[in-house]
Design a protein around this motif. Sequence first.
Motif, PDB file in Angstrom:
ATOM      1  N   ARG A 294       0.876  -1.177   0.000  1.00 12.22           N
ATOM      2  CA  ARG A 294       0.000   0.000   0.000  1.00 12.22           C
ATOM      3  C   ARG A 294       0.908   1.220   0.000  1.00 12.22           C
ATOM      4  O   ARG A 294       1.668   1.429   0.950  1.00 12.22           O
ATOM      5  CB  ARG A 294      -0.822  -0.060   1.283  1.00 12.22           C
ATOM      6  CG  ARG A 294      -1.797   1.014   1.496  1.00 12.22           C
ATOM      7  CD  ARG A 294      -2.521   0.799   2.807  1.00 12.22           C
ATOM      8  NE  ARG A 294      -3.599   1.744   2.923  1.00 12.22           N
ATOM      9  CZ  ARG A 294      -3.436   3.009   3.318  1.00 12.22           C
ATOM     10  NH1 ARG A 294      -2.244   3.451   3.657  1.00 12.22           N
ATOM     11  NH2 ARG A 294      -4.474   3.819   3.382  1.00 12.22           N
ATOM     12  N   HIS A 295       0.857   2.000  -1.053  1.00  7.84           N
ATOM     13  CA  HIS A 295       1.780   3.125  -1.161  1.00  7.84           C
ATOM     14  C   HIS A 295       1.040   4.393  -1.534  1.00  7.84           C
ATOM     15  O   HIS A 295       1.013   4.792  -2.704  1.00  7.84           O
ATOM     16  CB  HIS A 295       2.888   2.798  -2.168  1.00  7.84           C
ATOM     17  CG  HIS A 295       3.802   1.733  -1.667  1.00  7.84           C
ATOM     18  ND1 HIS A 295       4.871   2.001  -0.839  1.00  7.84           N
ATOM     19  CD2 HIS A 295       3.768   0.385  -1.811  1.00  7.84           C
ATOM     20  CE1 HIS A 295       5.477   0.863  -0.514  1.00  7.84           C
ATOM     21  NE2 HIS A 295       4.827  -0.135  -1.082  1.00  7.84           N
TER      22      HIS A 295
ATOM     23  N   GLU B 241       1.878   7.280  -1.253  1.00  5.83           N
ATOM     24  CA  GLU B 241       2.775   8.318  -1.762  1.00  5.83           C
ATOM     25  C   GLU B 241       3.026   8.178  -3.266  1.00  5.83           C
ATOM     26  O   GLU B 241       3.556   9.100  -3.882  1.00  5.83           O
ATOM     27  CB  GLU B 241       4.111   8.276  -1.002  1.00  5.83           C
ATOM     28  CG  GLU B 241       5.108   7.186  -1.437  1.00  5.83           C
ATOM     29  CD  GLU B 241       4.745   5.771  -0.975  1.00  5.83           C
ATOM     30  OE1 GLU B 241       3.684   5.608  -0.354  1.00  5.83           O
ATOM     31  OE2 GLU B 241       5.517   4.841  -1.250  1.00  5.83           O
ATOM     32  N   ASN B 242       2.663   7.037  -3.847  1.00  7.93           N
ATOM     33  CA  ASN B 242       3.002   6.803  -5.256  1.00  7.93           C
ATOM     34  C   ASN B 242       1.826   6.154  -5.982  1.00  7.93           C
ATOM     35  O   ASN B 242       1.544   4.979  -5.777  1.00  7.93           O
ATOM     36  CB  ASN B 242       4.241   5.892  -5.335  1.00  7.93           C
ATOM     37  CG  ASN B 242       4.649   5.618  -6.770  1.00  7.93           C
ATOM     38  OD1 ASN B 242       4.016   6.086  -7.721  1.00  7.93           O
ATOM     39  ND2 ASN B 242       5.711   4.856  -6.929  1.00  7.93           N
TER      40      ASN B 242
ATOM     41  N   HIS C  18       2.688   2.750  -8.082  1.00  9.04           N
ATOM     42  CA  HIS C  18       3.589   1.774  -7.462  1.00  9.04           C
ATOM     43  C   HIS C  18       3.361   0.399  -8.081  1.00  9.04           C
ATOM     44  O   HIS C  18       2.279  -0.164  -7.985  1.00  9.04           O
ATOM     45  CB  HIS C  18       3.348   1.723  -5.955  1.00  9.04           C
ATOM     46  CG  HIS C  18       4.569   1.318  -5.217  1.00  9.04           C
ATOM     47  ND1 HIS C  18       5.001   0.019  -5.170  1.00  9.04           N
ATOM     48  CD2 HIS C  18       5.481   2.037  -4.530  1.00  9.04           C
ATOM     49  CE1 HIS C  18       6.117  -0.044  -4.478  1.00  9.04           C
ATOM     50  NE2 HIS C  18       6.434   1.167  -4.081  1.00  9.04           N
TER      51      HIS C  18
ATOM     52  N   GLU D  99       1.846  -2.617  -6.134  1.00 11.20           N
ATOM     53  CA  GLU D  99       0.395  -2.631  -5.862  1.00 11.20           C
ATOM     54  C   GLU D  99      -0.349  -3.422  -6.940  1.00 11.20           C
ATOM     55  O   GLU D  99      -1.459  -3.900  -6.708  1.00 11.20           O
ATOM     56  CB  GLU D  99      -0.165  -1.206  -5.784  1.00 11.20           C
ATOM     57  CG  GLU D  99       0.063  -0.539  -4.435  1.00 11.20           C
ATOM     58  CD  GLU D  99      -0.593   0.829  -4.342  1.00 11.20           C
ATOM     59  OE1 GLU D  99      -1.223   1.273  -5.329  1.00 11.20           O
ATOM     60  OE2 GLU D  99      -0.458   1.469  -3.282  1.00 11.20           O
TER      61      GLU D  99
ATOM     62  N   TYR E 138      12.536  -4.390  -3.618  1.00  2.13           N
ATOM     63  CA  TYR E 138      11.336  -3.993  -2.878  1.00  2.13           C
ATOM     64  C   TYR E 138      11.236  -4.762  -1.559  1.00  2.13           C
ATOM     65  O   TYR E 138      10.961  -4.175  -0.510  1.00  2.13           O
ATOM     66  CB  TYR E 138      10.075  -4.236  -3.722  1.00  2.13           C
ATOM     67  CG  TYR E 138       8.817  -3.819  -3.001  1.00  2.13           C
ATOM     68  CD1 TYR E 138       8.550  -2.470  -2.768  1.00  2.13           C
ATOM     69  CD2 TYR E 138       7.919  -4.762  -2.511  1.00  2.13           C
ATOM     70  CE1 TYR E 138       7.417  -2.077  -2.084  1.00  2.13           C
ATOM     71  CE2 TYR E 138       6.771  -4.369  -1.824  1.00  2.13           C
ATOM     72  CZ  TYR E 138       6.524  -3.022  -1.609  1.00  2.13           C
ATOM     73  OH  TYR E 138       5.412  -2.629  -0.919  1.00  2.13           O
TER      74      TYR E 138
ATOM     75  N   ARG F 294      11.236  -3.101   2.163  1.00  2.00           N
ATOM     76  CA  ARG F 294      10.121  -3.255   3.107  1.00  2.00           C
ATOM     77  C   ARG F 294      10.599  -3.786   4.460  1.00  2.00           C
ATOM     78  O   ARG F 294      10.208  -3.279   5.512  1.00  2.00           O
ATOM     79  CB  ARG F 294       9.064  -4.190   2.512  1.00  2.00           C
ATOM     80  CG  ARG F 294       8.184  -3.547   1.460  1.00  2.00           C
ATOM     81  CD  ARG F 294       7.254  -2.486   2.041  1.00  2.00           C
ATOM     82  NE  ARG F 294       6.372  -3.033   3.055  1.00  2.00           N
ATOM     83  CZ  ARG F 294       5.187  -3.614   2.816  1.00  2.00           C
ATOM     84  NH1 ARG F 294       4.756  -3.699   1.575  1.00  2.00           N
ATOM     85  NH2 ARG F 294       4.454  -4.077   3.805  1.00  2.00           N
TER      86      ARG F 294
ATOM     87  N   ARG G 195      -0.148   4.872   7.550  1.00  2.00           N
ATOM     88  CA  ARG G 195       0.471   4.191   6.425  1.00  2.00           C
ATOM     89  C   ARG G 195       0.331   2.668   6.527  1.00  2.00           C
ATOM     90  O   ARG G 195       0.011   1.987   5.576  1.00  2.00           O
ATOM     91  CB  ARG G 195       1.949   4.590   6.403  1.00  2.00           C
ATOM     92  CG  ARG G 195       2.775   3.937   5.348  1.00  2.00           C
ATOM     93  CD  ARG G 195       2.453   4.543   4.002  1.00  2.00           C
ATOM     94  NE  ARG G 195       3.253   3.915   2.968  1.00  2.00           N
ATOM     95  CZ  ARG G 195       4.463   4.314   2.621  1.00  2.00           C
ATOM     96  NH1 ARG G 195       5.013   5.345   3.228  1.00  2.00           N
ATOM     97  NH2 ARG G 195       5.116   3.694   1.673  1.00  2.00           N
TER      98      ARG G 195
END
Lengths: 128, 531
Positions: B20-21, B23-24, B27, B30, B479, B483, B514
Amino acid sequence: MKADPFILDPSTDRDYVTLLVRDPDWAYVFWEATAEGVTRSKSRLSNAGTGCPMVLRIYSFERDNKAGRSKAEFAEYEVDQWLGGRLVLLGRPGTFHQAVLGFKGEGETFSPLCRSPLVPSPQLFGGE
Amino acid sequence: MTLDRGALCLVLHAHLPLVRHPENPHHLEEHWYFEAMADCYLPILSMLDRLNRDQIPGRLTLSLSPTLLSMLDDELLRDRFEEYLERRIALARSEFERTRDLPTFHRLAGWYLGLFEDTLEEFQKTYQRDVASALATHHQNGRLELITCAGTHAVLPLLHQETTRRAHIDLAVEQFHARFGFYPTGLWLPECGYQPGLERLLEQRDIRYTILECHALPANSTGGHNHRFCPAASDNGLAFFTRDQAASAQVWSATTGYPGDPDYREFYRDIGFDLEAIHLGSFLAPDGIRTQTGLKYYRITQAGEPKLPYEPDLAQQKVAEHAAHFIASRMEQLQSAPQTLPCRPLVLAAFDAELFGHWWFEGPAFLEQLFRQVAASPLDLVTPGDYLEAQSALPVASPGTSSWGYNGFFEAWLNPDRNAWLYRYLHHAEDRLWASFHRVAVSTSQEKNEALAQAIRELLLAQGSDWSFILNTGTAVEYAVSRIQDHLETVHRLLDMVENGEIDRSFVHARQERWGIFSGLDLVGLWSKAS
């Protein structure tokens, strides 16, 4: 041990050794030895300061209860890093194993620094 | 024996890591969720609807991991999924135009356009954007048996402390109850990862059954019970169902299984990689990275031959043939069951739900055919819960350590060349969290409790089996590392705050916003109970 890609500090400033069973035959063992722990452990050996290689011993037992524990066998690996990890061969499925990190002195003397809990390796049932 | 004694359990395990992003908006990771929603979860849901409409008997078991459940209920991801489908529709429409002079591909582009439009309509209108509630409805109406899975999908035997294993189970059970209003009867152990002792933790939560890999149990237990066809139980009555290898291989194997049939759709020939960038519209990421679009024009085709265009009708014929073959194979197996079994002979086939529709495009159609054809066979499609209701007692057995991973144990998650380095960090954070927790758990400070609760969330998210699995396969490694590092750094930062008594509330709240999984639960209280 392969370099890991983290920027986190791997040190915990603790003496520990962990044995994670991977399958009936193999385990992954990782450890850390601190300067204080190393000094303390080596000081128990008569020839402290002259060699005394750090070794990882993997003890294997038939049973897990201390009172009735059969005589231990162990495999020994010389390790040259205070912070490291490696695969170790366990051998017999369905037995119990413990990793002990320590130092070897003269005449096969051994000064343990830290030990993992006793861990069973999986049995092989064979499935279908 | 008569075949009408035979039972078939079909179990799907639905799980994705929490990605879950906010900000982007582009992504790439996702997309794992969007692709599974479009190609797997929604097609399975609409299949269940059709079976109900046509009054076809049979029940399916579905385990929903807590991370997936959290994503299904996430408004940001719902919005983004709609946008994703709209982008698929726009691409299909543009392909419909581009291929006007290529009749075969033109027809396929039109077919995809209709498929994607239907998927969006189902999501918005039929299910009102709420897939979890639609699944719950199928549980209530008897089509589904919904069960849960532990915490954030950690391989429980590879955690350092039993209290953490207990916390993963407690949180999953409580999240399930909070979301659906009833407790799960079954719990899927992540990666079917089992070690002796886990049965006690499941029993303490009144879980009635779990599913293990077949080699977790001896082929024959004391008394000669054959566990291939008969589940076993712990001393306290927790049932251990085992996954049938033959049934799994027929569906799972990419080489010998049904999904490798030449007439099925080729997963890897996606226009996102096949076409020039100019044709990909918004599916080309701003940085030029190509991705799967869901438009795939080719079938697998016979090895060594040029790829042939996909023909949906041809694939559907194969689906019917494969479903018939699967059922005949299970009946043959059940006929070989010993006469002396102390239970109704059973074959349990369990798979990752994401195989159906995503990796194997025709998978949901295969499932539907299976239901329809089983209805006309001597078999019963039952759930483990149904089976236990009708079974008075099961033979007692003690399963061994096992998983459904490569070679049956933990190689995939404990590879010295790929991912074993990770456990030093995970165990350290786990130990430190428990130590901090014991020191400050009696705190009445809401600030401290919020920081502790978030530290728990961050640790749980770092522990998911997905990251070590990704490191092992070598895909999306960057990634996965980012994370794990982000979550573990945050655990330590939050624990520093808790221990120093200097809580940065804005940081804590930003992380809650977030990564707010299990947000409705009293995490500190549940963690305390687990200890």
